[in-house]
Motif scaffolding. Structure first.
Motif, PDB file in Angstrom:
ATOM      1  N   MET A   1       0.835  -1.209   0.000  1.00 16.01           N
ATOM      2  CA  MET A   1       0.000   0.000   0.000  1.00 16.01           C
ATOM      3  C   MET A   1       0.866   1.254   0.000  1.00 16.01           C
ATOM      4  O   MET A   1       1.778   1.390   0.814  1.00 16.01           O
ATOM      5  N   LYS A   2       0.591   2.161  -0.932  1.00 18.22           N
ATOM      6  CA  LYS A   2       1.351   3.405  -1.003  1.00 18.22           C
ATOM      7  C   LYS A   2       0.590   4.504  -0.284  1.00 18.22           C
ATOM      8  O   LYS A   2      -0.594   4.725  -0.524  1.00 18.22           O
ATOM      9  N   MET A   3       1.273   5.190   0.633  1.00 15.54           N
ATOM     10  CA  MET A   3       0.637   6.255   1.394  1.00 15.54           C
ATOM     11  C   MET A   3       1.059   7.607   0.832  1.00 15.54           C
ATOM     12  O   MET A   3       2.249   7.872   0.644  1.00 15.54           O
ATOM     13  N   ASP A   4       0.064   8.461   0.541  1.00 11.40           N
ATOM     14  CA  ASP A   4       0.357   9.818   0.101  1.00 11.40           C
ATOM     15  C   ASP A   4      -0.521  10.789   0.895  1.00 11.40           C
ATOM     16  O   ASP A   4      -1.321  10.384   1.743  1.00 11.40           O
ATOM     17  N   SER A   5      -0.393  12.067   0.612  1.00 12.92           N
ATOM     18  CA  SER A   5      -1.133  13.084   1.369  1.00 12.92           C
ATOM     19  C   SER A   5      -2.646  12.932   1.220  1.00 12.92           C
ATOM     20  O   SER A   5      -3.398  13.115   2.174  1.00 12.92           O
ATOM     21  N   ARG A   6      -3.089  12.586   0.018  1.00 12.28           N
ATOM     22  CA  ARG A   6      -4.531  12.445  -0.214  1.00 12.28           C
ATOM     23  C   ARG A   6      -5.112  11.324   0.645  1.00 12.28           C
ATOM     24  O   ARG A   6      -6.141  11.498   1.307  1.00 12.28           O
ATOM     25  N   LEU A   7      -4.437  10.199   0.663  1.00 11.14           N
ATOM     26  CA  LEU A   7      -4.928   9.057   1.433  1.00 11.14           C
ATOM     27  C   LEU A   7      -4.825   9.316   2.943  1.00 11.14           C
ATOM     28  O   LEU A   7      -5.744   8.996   3.707  1.00 11.14           O
ATOM     29  N   MET A   8      -3.710   9.914   3.376  1.00 12.61           N
ATOM     30  CA  MET A   8      -3.553  10.214   4.793  1.00 12.61           C
ATOM     31  C   MET A   8      -4.612  11.217   5.246  1.00 12.61           C
ATOM     32  O   MET A   8      -5.176  11.093   6.334  1.00 12.61           O
ATOM     33  N   ARG A   9      -4.868  12.207   4.410  1.00 16.88           N
ATOM     34  CA  ARG A   9      -5.893  13.199   4.728  1.00 16.88           C
ATOM     35  C   ARG A   9      -7.259  12.527   4.908  1.00 16.88           C
ATOM     36  O   ARG A   9      -7.984  12.817   5.858  1.00 16.88           O
ATOM     37  N   GLN A  10      -7.602  11.604   4.015  1.00 18.02           N
ATOM     38  CA  GLN A  10      -8.880  10.895   4.107  1.00 18.02           C
ATOM     39  C   GLN A  10      -8.985  10.099   5.410  1.00 18.02           C
ATOM     40  O   GLN A  10     -10.019  10.101   6.086  1.00 18.02           O
ATOM     41  N   LYS A  11      -7.888   9.407   5.763  1.00 22.18           N
ATOM     42  CA  LYS A  11      -7.893   8.590   6.970  1.00 22.18           C
ATOM     43  C   LYS A  11      -8.079   9.451   8.222  1.00 22.18           C
ATOM     44  O   LYS A  11      -8.853   9.120   9.120  1.00 22.18           O
ATOM     45  N   LEU A  12      -7.347  10.567   8.287  1.00 27.47           N
ATOM     46  CA  LEU A  12      -7.440  11.427   9.471  1.00 27.47           C
ATOM     47  C   LEU A  12      -8.803  12.110   9.545  1.00 27.47           C
ATOM     48  O   LEU A  12      -9.389  12.221  10.625  1.00 27.47           O
ATOM     49  N   GLU A  13      -9.307  12.570   8.408  1.00 28.82           N
ATOM     50  CA  GLU A  13     -10.613  13.229   8.407  1.00 28.82           C
ATOM     51  C   GLU A  13     -11.715  12.274   8.865  1.00 28.82           C
ATOM     52  O   GLU A  13     -12.608  12.656   9.622  1.00 28.82           O
ATOM     53  N   SER A  14     -11.649  11.020   8.437  1.00 30.36           N
ATOM     54  CA  SER A  14     -12.680  10.048   8.829  1.00 30.36           C
ATOM     55  C   SER A  14     -12.630   9.748  10.319  1.00 30.36           C
ATOM     56  O   SER A  14     -13.657   9.494  10.949  1.00 30.36           O
ATOM     57  N   ARG A  15     -11.435   9.816  10.914  1.00 31.14           N
ATOM     58  CA  ARG A  15     -11.277   9.521  12.339  1.00 31.14           C
ATOM     59  C   ARG A  15     -11.596  10.734  13.222  1.00 31.14           C
ATOM     60  O   ARG A  15     -11.985  10.579  14.380  1.00 31.14           O
ATOM     61  N   LEU A  16     -11.409  11.934  12.678  1.00 34.16           N
ATOM     62  CA  LEU A  16     -11.508  13.135  13.507  1.00 34.16           C
ATOM     63  C   LEU A  16     -12.769  13.961  13.276  1.00 34.16           C
ATOM     64  O   LEU A  16     -13.023  14.926  13.996  1.00 34.16           O
ATOM     65  N   ALA A  17     -13.562  13.588  12.283  1.00 33.56           N
ATOM     66  CA  ALA A  17     -14.767  14.367  11.969  1.00 33.56           C
ATOM     67  C   ALA A  17     -15.803  14.286  13.087  1.00 33.56           C
ATOM     68  O   ALA A  17     -16.133  13.206  13.565  1.00 33.56           O
ATOM     69  N   GLU A  18     -16.284  15.438  13.531  1.00 33.16           N
ATOM     70  CA  GLU A  18     -17.368  15.545  14.501  1.00 33.16           C
ATOM     71  C   GLU A  18     -18.201  16.774  14.154  1.00 33.16           C
ATOM     72  O   GLU A  18     -17.719  17.686  13.474  1.00 33.16           O
ATOM     73  N   ASP A  19     -19.457  16.825  14.657  1.00 30.00           N
ATOM     74  CA  ASP A  19     -20.356  17.923  14.325  1.00 30.00           C
ATOM     75  C   ASP A  19     -19.809  19.281  14.744  1.00 30.00           C
ATOM     76  O   ASP A  19     -20.049  20.290  14.084  1.00 30.00           O
ATOM     77  N   ASP A  20     -19.061  19.295  15.864  1.00 27.36           N
ATOM     78  CA  ASP A  20     -18.579  20.579  16.399  1.00 27.36           C
ATOM     79  C   ASP A  20     -17.192  20.950  15.872  1.00 27.36           C
ATOM     80  O   ASP A  20     -16.513  21.793  16.430  1.00 27.36           O
ATOM     81  N   ARG A  21     -16.780  20.315  14.783  1.00 23.82           N
ATOM     82  CA  ARG A  21     -15.438  20.573  14.272  1.00 23.82           C
ATOM     83  C   ARG A  21     -15.443  21.021  12.811  1.00 23.82           C
ATOM     84  O   ARG A  21     -16.256  20.577  12.016  1.00 23.82           O
ATOM     85  N   LEU A  22     -14.485  21.882  12.523  1.00 27.35           N
ATOM     86  CA  LEU A  22     -14.227  22.280  11.142  1.00 27.35           C
ATOM     87  C   LEU A  22     -12.881  21.684  10.744  1.00 27.35           C
ATOM     88  O   LEU A  22     -11.900  21.833  11.467  1.00 27.35           O
ATOM     89  N   ILE A  23     -12.847  20.985   9.620  1.00 33.36           N
ATOM     90  CA  ILE A  23     -11.592  20.412   9.144  1.00 33.36           C
ATOM     91  C   ILE A  23     -11.279  21.008   7.776  1.00 33.36           C
ATOM     92  O   ILE A  23     -12.109  20.957   6.865  1.00 33.36           O
ATOM     93  N   SER A  24     -10.104  21.612   7.653  1.00 34.73           N
ATOM     94  CA  SER A  24      -9.707  22.231   6.391  1.00 34.73           C
ATOM     95  C   SER A  24      -8.314  21.759   6.002  1.00 34.73           C
ATOM     96  O   SER A  24      -7.511  21.367   6.852  1.00 34.73           O
ATOM     97  N   TYR A  25      -8.039  21.853   4.714  1.00 36.83           N
ATOM     98  CA  TYR A  25      -6.755  21.381   4.195  1.00 36.83           C
ATOM     99  C   TYR A  25      -6.051  22.505   3.443  1.00 36.83           C
ATOM    100  O   TYR A  25      -6.642  23.155   2.573  1.00 36.83           O
ATOM    101  N   ASP A  26      -4.802  22.749   3.799  1.00 37.97           N
ATOM    102  CA  ASP A  26      -3.962  23.737   3.115  1.00 37.97           C
ATOM    103  C   ASP A  26      -3.057  22.980   2.147  1.00 37.97           C
ATOM    104  O   ASP A  26      -2.077  22.363   2.559  1.00 37.97           O
ATOM    105  N   ARG A  27      -3.415  23.025   0.865  1.00 33.12           N
ATOM    106  CA  ARG A  27      -2.692  22.239  -0.136  1.00 33.12           C
ATOM    107  C   ARG A  27      -1.239  22.712  -0.285  1.00 33.12           C
ATOM    108  O   ARG A  27      -0.318  21.909  -0.438  1.00 33.12           O
ATOM    109  N   GLU A  28      -1.055  24.040  -0.202  1.00 28.77           N
ATOM    110  CA  GLU A  28       0.291  24.587  -0.388  1.00 28.77           C
ATOM    111  C   GLU A  28       1.251  24.131   0.709  1.00 28.77           C
ATOM    112  O   GLU A  28       2.387  23.754   0.450  1.00 28.77           O
ATOM    113  N   LYS A  29       0.773  24.137   1.957  1.00 28.42           N
ATOM    114  CA  LYS A  29       1.615  23.734   3.080  1.00 28.42           C
ATOM    115  C   LYS A  29       1.488  22.245   3.397  1.00 28.42           C
ATOM    116  O   LYS A  29       2.232  21.715   4.234  1.00 28.42           O
TER     117      LYS A  29
END
Length: 264
Positions: A1-29
């Protein structure tokens, strides 16, 4: 399995998503920001660092970052009065390069320690703690001296159980309670003075990461090699690394030393 930013972002977002949270991604950084809607505060995760750790530790790396984000956000939402936390204020040792201010630019309460280490102060919240900054102090009306005095008093009150090991004619003492303040016990002068009475050779101290303190009774040259190797190994594997260098302890003073290992 190859891990990249897109896949890691998906994994973290799925684990950390809650109604009281805002999750954003800065592509440049290449950073993921997890923010609490109720407090407006949040935590930024640099994805390249997590990916690098994932290649070594696999899903354990994801579990660890999720845990620290969850606990960090919970700590930010804690509204307890600092006045109620008197017995829960402790000093924490960090590397000299550790950030001196919070993400919002608010300076932490710090104090110089050695060329390699710096002292921060924290309110213990159970599974985690919150570093004390100037905004907290202003809100509660606490002076820096008061916090420092309380923290040093509290660190002296913690137990300091040690384990002993002997290698090549040298004695090594380990303090590893995993309460988050093992390295901080280097600030307990009474404890160090008691340990000094046991030392037959040269007293060398290491705080490679937050959850261990090593005291070496170095009685021959091999002892310096061993403590250097121990410090480097603990430093490389610690969750909150501090320094791979050790310190000579003489007359109540700590002097960083660089040990050039000759043997393995």
């Amino acid at each position: 399995m190859k891990m990249d930013s897109r896949l890691m972002r998906q994994k973290l977002e799925s684990r950390l998503a809650e109604d009281d949270r805002l999750i954003s991604y800065d592509r440049e950084k290449d950073q993921l920001r997890i923010e609490s809607k109720s407090t407006g505060k949040g935590i930024t995760v640099a994805l390249p660092g997590v990916i690098a750790k994932w290649h070594v530790e696999k899903d354990k790396a994801i579990d660890e970052i999720v845990y620290y984000v969850q606990e960090g956000l919970r700590a930010m939402e804690d509204t307890s009065d600092l006045k109620e936390q008197v017995k829960k204020i402790f000093p924490v040792i960090r590397s000299a390069s550790f950030p001196v201010e919070a993400e919002e630019g608010v300076p932490f309460l710090t104090e110089e320690h050695t060329a390699e280490t710096k002292i921060y102060y924290a309110v213990d919240l159970g599974n985690t703690y919150r570093l004390i900054d100037s905004r907290m102090m202003e809100k509660e009306g606490w002076s820096a001296n008061t916090i420092k005095e309380m923290a040093l008093f509290n660190i002296r009150s913690l137990p300091a159980p040690i384990k002993e090991d002997q290698v090549a004619g040298n004695i090594f003492y380990f303090l590893n309670t995993n309460d988050g303040y093992d390295a901080s016990r280097i600030l307990n002068k009474g404890f160090l003075q008691e340990m000094e009475k046991r030392i037959q050779g040269t007293m060398v101290i290491s705080v490679p990461h937050q959850d261990v303190l090593i005291i070496a009774d170095v009685q021959n040259d091999r002892g310096y090699d061993v403590i250097a190797q121990m410090a480097m190994s603990f430093f490389a594997n610690g969750r909150v690394p501090i320094t791979a260098l050790s310190f000579l302890y003489e007359n109540g003073e700590l002097e960083p030393i660089f040990i050039l290992g000759k043997n393995k």
